[in-house]
Design an enzyme around this catalytic site. Structure first.
Site, short mmCIF file in Angstrom:
data_model
loop_
_atom_site.label_atom_id
_atom_site.label_comp_id
_atom_site.label_asym_id
_atom_site.label_seq_id
_atom_site.Cartn_x
_atom_site.Cartn_y
_atom_site.Cartn_z
CG ASP A 1 -1.84 1.15 1.32
OD1 ASP A 1 -2.76 1.21 0.49
OD2 ASP A 1 -1.67 1.99 2.21
CD GLU B 1 -2.27 2.26 -3.37
OE1 GLU B 1 -3.45 2.56 -3.64
OE2 GLU B 1 -1.82 2.24 -2.21
#
Length: 608
Positions: A349, A385
């Protein structure tokens, strides 16, 4: 506190955490700037009651350690750490606060919000109220497990189809899963769930965060919860929210059993991991773990006033991976999930935040160097990401070889094309053929592109053809959270409709999205909301409120045909996606839920 007959001896500085060796437990905690450390033991029958404090007097290479020969698995513990309270210098030590072990392999209990959890007073002095009654506790775990011949599946990238799911959302209302198991690791490994996954033809599940997490105080006060779990506080501990067998270490064995059964079904397990920040938030946040153990070592702080945190994440703080011990924690966590828990890979993330050295995102940062030379982590699936909220954080196409990336440009191009926007043909050609403009120059193959049309952030597939604008009012953020531009079309009527022509067009458009995704070069990723085919009333970042109201992900999925998702399948255009026409509430236990402005700001999705 009652006296304890436990006799201590010095112990060993490694490994960090609480290690059971069959005869006793060795406790080890890193703190560079602490002046003293107490190990606190708690009553298993009454976790709020502290039974003994043990001064940790041995210190080796900034690691405080002690051995308890009579301690056993199941023992509840925490730490109190002493040192200077000087926020402007970056020090926030406060021994009144019980702290979680960063290396805890299990955490029992739920955080009970109280003013005592905060380490400061309004007058800027330290708060001396005891936080022990309100804190969850770390658990000593038994690590033995019968894996048999289980091993990482190592499915080649060109054969991989990823299915992004939430442990609870995928199983909470499946009628064939026993009610007592729904929403748990055991449910995801149950025969009905495995049958559904095999029927879809996917080769990997990408689980939304399963690290132990915390719901923010202001959300809980409004009856909401950080459902998705992007607010980690335990990087080695499976979240006890998803445990059916117990939370005193039983969740570890339950997670391992889930992985083993998924492997038996030929399905890899990829974890969505959140190492960029922690649940302690900014300078006004609670003292739960890292802040009280060694604030200057674990967090990126502003200079010259280190009472403030540098925030590249939108969540109040950024973990300082330029510090060797913080980087060690990340790597030890990754190795633990691979070697001990047998997971097959990770999706990082806001990965750009991890790669920042001083300020800029750096391809040659220590984060990449350590991962690339590691004989374990370099061999599993690594997905970035590739953005964060800081300046220069948008890094699609710039991660080094060995990494795959969520390709946000693919998502936007496919949405625009099927929406009917002009001027998309040239861009579409790149996206259909593996995005060579992004990855070829760096020596990467089309498998570096994780292609997706929908994910947990943003509209579901049905939303894309049902609404043109987000509707996030139920989150209590005045509809400010989530992206304003979703490149969506309502096919002629905004929201649910009984018009058969519009419904038919919506179903056709969903098939167009899926056909394009599955025929593109690169690795396809589908959202769990795709197989349930329900519109979520255009809630792009909903926050869960109750466990009983209806919602799109909470329903048993309406299965697609196996051949429609299998990379080898030939009948993709024949797949059927029933369109529910909306009606899903954003507040149920199966909804996609994450408080965007709380933990990300309004730009939680990829920066436009």
């Amino acid at each position: 506190m009652a006296a304890s007959p436990i006799q201590t001896r010095p112990g060993r500085p490694y490994p960090l955490g609480a290690a059971w060796d069959g005869t006793g437990v060795n406790f080890a905690l890193f703190s560079e700037h602490a002046t003293a450390v107490d190990l606190c033991l708690f009553d298993p029958k009454d976790p709020a009651r502290e039974t003994r404090r043990i001064p940790v007097t041995e210190r080796t290479d900034q690691i405080w350690h002690v051995y308890l020969p009579e301690a056993r698995p199941g023992q509840l513990y925490g730490y109190r750490v002493f040192g200077r309270y000087a926020p402007a210098e970056g020090h926030r030590f406060n021994p009144a606060k019980v702290l979680l072990d960063p290396y805890a392999k299990a955490i029992a209990g739920k955080l009970k919000w109280s003013d005592a959890l905060f380490g400061f007073r309004a007058d800027a002095g330290p708060d001396t109220r005891d936080s022990a009654p309100f804190m969850p506790k770390c658990v000593v775990v038994e690590t033995a497990f019968s894996w048999g011949d289980d091993k990482l599946l190592r499915t080649p990238w060109h054969e991989t189809v990823i299915y992004e799911v939430h442990v609870k959302g995928f199983t909470a209302r499946h009628p064939q899963i026993p009610p007592e198991l729904r929403g748990t690791y055991a449910a995801l490994a149950s025969p009905p769930a495995l049958e559904h996954l095999r029927g879809l033809g996917v080769t990997a599940v990408e689980l939304l965060p399963v690290h132990h997490s915390v719901t923010e105080r202001h959300l809980e006060a409004r009856g909401l919860t950080n459902y998705w779990g992007y607010n980690s506080i335990g990087f080695l501990a499976p979240d006890s929210r998803f445990a059916s067998t117990g939370v005193r270490g039983e969740q570890v064995a339950e997670f391992k059993t889930m992985v083993k059964r998924l492997h038996e079904a030929g399905i890899e397990v990829i974890l969505d991991v959140v190492y960029n920040h922690t649940a302690e938030g900014n300078q006004l946040g609670p003292t739960l773990c890292f802040r009280g153990i060694d604030n200057r070592a674990y967090y990126r702080l502003e200079a010259p006033d280190r009472s403030f945190y540098r925030d590249y994440t939108g969540c109040g703080n950024t973990l300082d991976l330029t510090h060797p011990r913080s980087l060690q924690l990340l790597m030890d966590s990754l190795r633990y999930w691979v070697l001990d828990m047998h997971v097959d890979g990770f999706r990082f993330d806001l990965a750009s935040a991890l790669a920042r050295e001083l300020h800029d995102v750096d391809r040659l940062s220590s984060f990449f160097d350590v991962i690339h030379q590691d004989p374990v982590i370099s061999q599993v699936k690594l997905i970035a990401e590739p953005w964060d909220l800081g300046e220069g954080g948008y890094q699609v196409g710039n991660f080094p070889p060995g990494w795959a990336e969520w390709n946000g440009r693919y998502r936007d191009t496919i949405r625009r094309y099927w929406k009917g926007d002009g001027g998309q043909v040239g861009e579409l050609a790149y996206r259909l053929t593996g995005s060579s403009d992004l990855y070829e120059q760096g020596g990467r193959r089309p498998s570096a592109s994780i292609n997706f049309v929908t994910a947990h952030d943003g509209f579901t597939l049905a939303d894309l053809v049902t609404y043109t604008k987000k509707r996030n009012a139920a989150n209590g953020e005045d509809n400010r959270d989530g992206s304003d531009e979703n490149f969506a079309t309502n096919c002629g009527i905004e929201g649910p409709t009984d018009d058969l022509a519009v419904r038919s067009l919506r179903e056709r458009q969903q098939r167009n999205f899926l056909a394009t995704l599955l025929l593109s070069q690169g690795v396809p990723m589908l959202s769990g909301a795709t197989s349930s085919a329900g519109a979520s009333a255009a809630t792009t970042t909903p926050t869960a409120r109750t466990a009983s109201s209806p919602g799109s992900l909470g329903r048993p999925p309406a299965p697609l045909r196996a051949s429609s998702i299998s990379r080898a399948g030939s009948s993709v255009f024949a797949s059927t996606i029933p369109c529910s026409g909306g009606g899903g509430s954003s507040r149920d236990a199966g909804s996609r839920a994450r408080p965007s402005r709380t933990c990300r700001g309004s730009s939680r999705m990829e920066p436009r």
